[in-house]
Design a protein around this motif. Sequence first.
Motif, short mmCIF file in Angstrom:
data_model
loop_
_atom_site.label_atom_id
_atom_site.label_comp_id
_atom_site.label_asym_id
_atom_site.label_seq_id
_atom_site.Cartn_x
_atom_site.Cartn_y
_atom_site.Cartn_z
N HIS A 59 -10.38 -65.02 -53.12
CA HIS A 59 -10.31 -65.56 -54.48
C HIS A 59 -8.91 -65.35 -55.05
N CYS A 89 -7.41 -62.17 -53.09
CA CYS A 89 -8.25 -61.10 -52.58
C CYS A 89 -8.35 -61.18 -51.06
N THR A 126 -5.66 -56.55 -52.40
CA THR A 126 -5.15 -57.88 -52.74
C THR A 126 -3.67 -57.94 -52.35
N ALA A 186 -10.74 -59.81 -49.32
CA ALA A 186 -12.14 -59.90 -48.91
C ALA A 186 -12.74 -61.28 -49.11
N CYS A 187 -12.59 -61.84 -50.33
CA CYS A 187 -13.25 -63.12 -50.63
C CYS A 187 -12.27 -64.27 -50.80
N GLN A 235 -13.77 -61.02 -58.98
CA GLN A 235 -14.97 -61.68 -58.46
C GLN A 235 -15.82 -60.76 -57.59
N CYS A 236 -15.18 -59.99 -56.71
CA CYS A 236 -15.96 -59.11 -55.83
C CYS A 236 -15.63 -57.64 -56.02
N CYS A 270 -12.96 -56.03 -55.04
CA CYS A 270 -12.18 -55.46 -53.95
C CYS A 270 -10.78 -55.08 -54.44
N CYS A 327 -9.81 -57.47 -57.55
CA CYS A 327 -10.44 -58.80 -57.61
C CYS A 327 -11.55 -58.82 -58.66
#
Length: 319
Positions: free
Chosen positions: A69, A64, A53, A66-67, A47-48, A50, A45
Amino acid sequence: MAQHFLLSAQARTLSLKTVFKMGEDAAYEAFRQMRWPETEGEAVCPQCGCPDTYNITSRRRFKCVACYHQFSVTSGTIFASRKLPFTDLLAAIVIFVNGAKGVSALQVSRDLDVQYKTAFVLSHKLREAMALEDAGQRLSGTVEVDGAYFGGYVKPANRKADRVDRRTLLAQNGKRQSVIVIRQRGGDMLTFVGKGEAAGVAHVAAVVEPGTVVHADEASHWDALHARYETFRINHSEAYALDGACTNQAESFFSRLRRSEIGVHHHVAGPYLNAYAGEMAWREDNRRQPNGTQAAMVTRAAMVSLVSRKWAGYWQRAA
């Protein structure tokens, strides 16, 4: 007589035929490998960060865990919001690196059957990615510095009686710029564009390490280098090399840039001169690399580059 590297089989490790035969799925996988080499192409990811995915296979996107995204293999890179298929992107890179003196946007547009503006923007995005190789770089050892003027051509008057000396300041149109090159012997080179060659003195001090041996010509503005470096000077009106002083390697860069201007682009001045100079420096630095390696280097640089702020709004006339 030894064969030139570009004429050898070692210089040809990737061809357009190979790219188009590999198909869209294989080209997509190649971009994944270039984007995430640490995870062997498994998405991370942007963005974070992670690594967990899952694929949205219907749209070639990822989500993702986690977030939440959603992103693609080109999200956040210089190819963000691309519309060309991955095969065409990879083919464009191969066409771009195969030109020893550069490739015009018109030729790219014809080879890929895309609009000229598409090819123009894509080529400049690749030049922007190439420039990352020299970001923050400093040179040492023995370097050669030189400058040359580009652009600002003043057309002579039709009648001989009306013509003026175009070398004078009053006859200039203010568009002429100087490209300054700083080339490390046995290493890389850096380029800089300024209003005049004298602007290169401060740039040399900024990117050349103390203790470096500098070779320059007899232009008076290079006199300031003696206070900072051990400096050798060569008077080109007397010889190309004399008493151990020469700038032949710097001159070879300008030979490539001049041939690119005259034979390929026909006009490399103006606001894009710095990009063309950087491209020719990259080509000169990597001239002994096979074209497959060069294509991989450019692709990798593009996939780690952030979204281009200069070219992102070209279609809206922001550039």
